[in-house]
Design a protein around this motif. Structure first.
Motif, PDB file in Angstrom:
ATOM      1  N   TYR A  95      46.650  36.994  27.415  1.00  0.00           N
ATOM      2  CA  TYR A  95      45.434  36.567  28.106  1.00  0.00           C
ATOM      3  C   TYR A  95      45.562  36.974  29.574  1.00  0.00           C
ATOM      4  N   ASN A  96      44.646  37.812  30.035  1.00  0.00           N
ATOM      5  CA  ASN A  96      44.700  38.281  31.412  1.00  0.00           C
ATOM      6  C   ASN A  96      43.366  38.096  32.117  1.00  0.00           C
ATOM      7  N   VAL A 103      30.025  40.167  34.652  1.00  0.00           N
ATOM      8  CA  VAL A 103      30.046  38.916  33.890  1.00  0.00           C
ATOM      9  C   VAL A 103      30.443  39.279  32.461  1.00  0.00           C
ATOM     10  N   ASN A 104      31.745  39.256  32.198  1.00  0.00           N
ATOM     11  CA  ASN A 104      32.214  39.764  30.911  1.00  0.00           C
ATOM     12  C   ASN A 104      33.571  39.185  30.541  1.00  0.00           C
ATOM     13  N   ALA A 105      33.879  39.256  29.269  1.00  0.00           N
ATOM     14  CA  ALA A 105      35.182  38.905  28.707  1.00  0.00           C
ATOM     15  C   ALA A 105      35.227  39.530  27.329  1.00  0.00           C
ATOM     16  N   TRP A 106      36.428  39.803  26.817  1.00  0.00           N
ATOM     17  CA  TRP A 106      36.528  40.373  25.485  1.00  0.00           C
ATOM     18  C   TRP A 106      37.893  40.115  24.880  1.00  0.00           C
ATOM     19  N   CYS A 107      37.973  40.302  23.557  1.00  0.00           N
ATOM     20  CA  CYS A 107      39.229  40.172  22.826  1.00  0.00           C
ATOM     21  C   CYS A 107      39.324  41.319  21.833  1.00  0.00           C
ATOM     22  N   VAL A 113      43.276  39.583  25.134  1.00  0.00           N
ATOM     23  CA  VAL A 113      42.110  38.954  25.753  1.00  0.00           C
ATOM     24  C   VAL A 113      42.056  39.279  27.239  1.00  0.00           C
ATOM     25  N   VAL A 114      40.863  39.595  27.726  1.00  0.00           N
ATOM     26  CA  VAL A 114      40.647  39.815  29.161  1.00  0.00           C
ATOM     27  C   VAL A 114      39.415  39.047  29.604  1.00  0.00           C
ATOM     28  N   PHE A 115      39.558  38.318  30.701  1.00  0.00           N
ATOM     29  CA  PHE A 115      38.437  37.689  31.392  1.00  0.00           C
ATOM     30  C   PHE A 115      38.230  38.408  32.715  1.00  0.00           C
ATOM     31  N   TYR A 116      36.960  38.615  33.103  1.00  0.00           N
ATOM     32  CA  TYR A 116      36.625  39.185  34.398  1.00  0.00           C
ATOM     33  C   TYR A 116      36.332  38.032  35.366  1.00  0.00           C
TER      34      TYR A 116
END
Length: 265
Positions: A95-96, A103-107, A113-116
């Motif tokens: 998880y990073n 406005v984004n995030a993905w797996c 997993v990445v959160f912006y």
């Protein structure tokens, strides 16, 4: 002949059934080997992190990891209890948080997993982050990217196999992979993508509820998303996502089912 071949592949993708998505039970066909998708995921994930500033320290980065662990653990428990643990076989969760105003995030497959940082003003708190984390992890577990890429290979690259595509058209294949996991944008598979989004919403509600987060907080999160868009979002028929109004309505309708899994934090 080529047109008939593409049509046949698309028909397989839309009406065939090799497995069912957990929780929703929707029949799906994934024509690509999941281990190959995971391999591509690791390469793309590492390349992405090299090209972006990863925030390793601080309360926000710590929260991403904390919420990620809780949601992925809950999802794993659900899958194990339903004899579906093969869905995450070989997953090594990471998880990073990266510095990016989107406005984004993905797996990705494999649990990457990445959160912006751009989504943090909308998540606002740990429970808001759990809404997004549950949704993105659900996409990976449901293998939505595999479905989208299977269709993309048929439509965009002429129905060739993944190995051939990677060898003969590496850049096009890489772009298709990134689009399939929300790292980019496309209007090519509208109905399919909206189906995936709605499915991930439902699965995500259950995962966050099992992790001890109140699933009812998903509604105010999407209300904040609606406010943030300021009415500038495209009409639903031109968007790969359900409209905010549709999404909120569907979440409220599904909430009683999700609440069955919520025991409080």
């Amino acid at each position: 002949m080529k047109t008939y071949f593409l049509g046949f592949l698309i028909l397989l993708l839309t009406v065939g059934s090799c497995s069912k998505v957990p929780i929703t039970g929707r029949k799906q066909v994934n024509l690509l080997p999941e281990d190959m998708m995971t391999s591509m995921s690791l390469t793309s994930y590492n390349d992405f992190l090299k090209e972006h500033k990863v925030i390793s320290n601080g309360s926000d980065a710590d929260m991403v990891k904390k919420v990620g662990v809780k949601i992925s653990t809950a999802a794993s428990q659900y899958l194990t209890s339903h004899k579906l643990s093969d869905r995450i076989k070989g997953y090594k969760w990471e998880y990073n948080l990266v510095e990016d105003s989107q406005v984004n995030a993905w797996c990705m497959p494999g649990g990457k997993v990445v959160f912006y940082t751009g989504i943090l003003p909308i998540t606002q708190n740990e429970t808001g982050m759990a809404v997004v984390m549950g949704h993105e992890i659900a996409h990976a577990i449901a293998r939505h990217g595999n479905e989208r890429m299977s269709q993309g290979l048929a439509v965009q690259l002429g129905g060739i196999g993944l190995a051939v595509a990677m060898s003969n058209k590496p850049q096009e294949t890489q772009n298709l992979f990134l689009q399939s996991y929300g790292i980019g944008s496309t209007l090519g598979m509208l109905k399919y993508s909206r189906t995936h989004e709605s499915e991930a919403d439902k699965m995500g509600l259950i995962f966050m509820a099992m992790a001890g987060y109140n699933p009812q907080e998903a509604v105010p999160f999407w209300q904040r998303m609606k406010t943030m868009s300021g009415g500038q979002a495209p009409p639903e028929f031109l968007s790969t996502h359900p409209s905010n109004e549709t999404r909120i309505k569907d979440l409220k309708e599904y909430m009683p089912q999700a609440l069955k899994y919520y025991k409080g934090s």
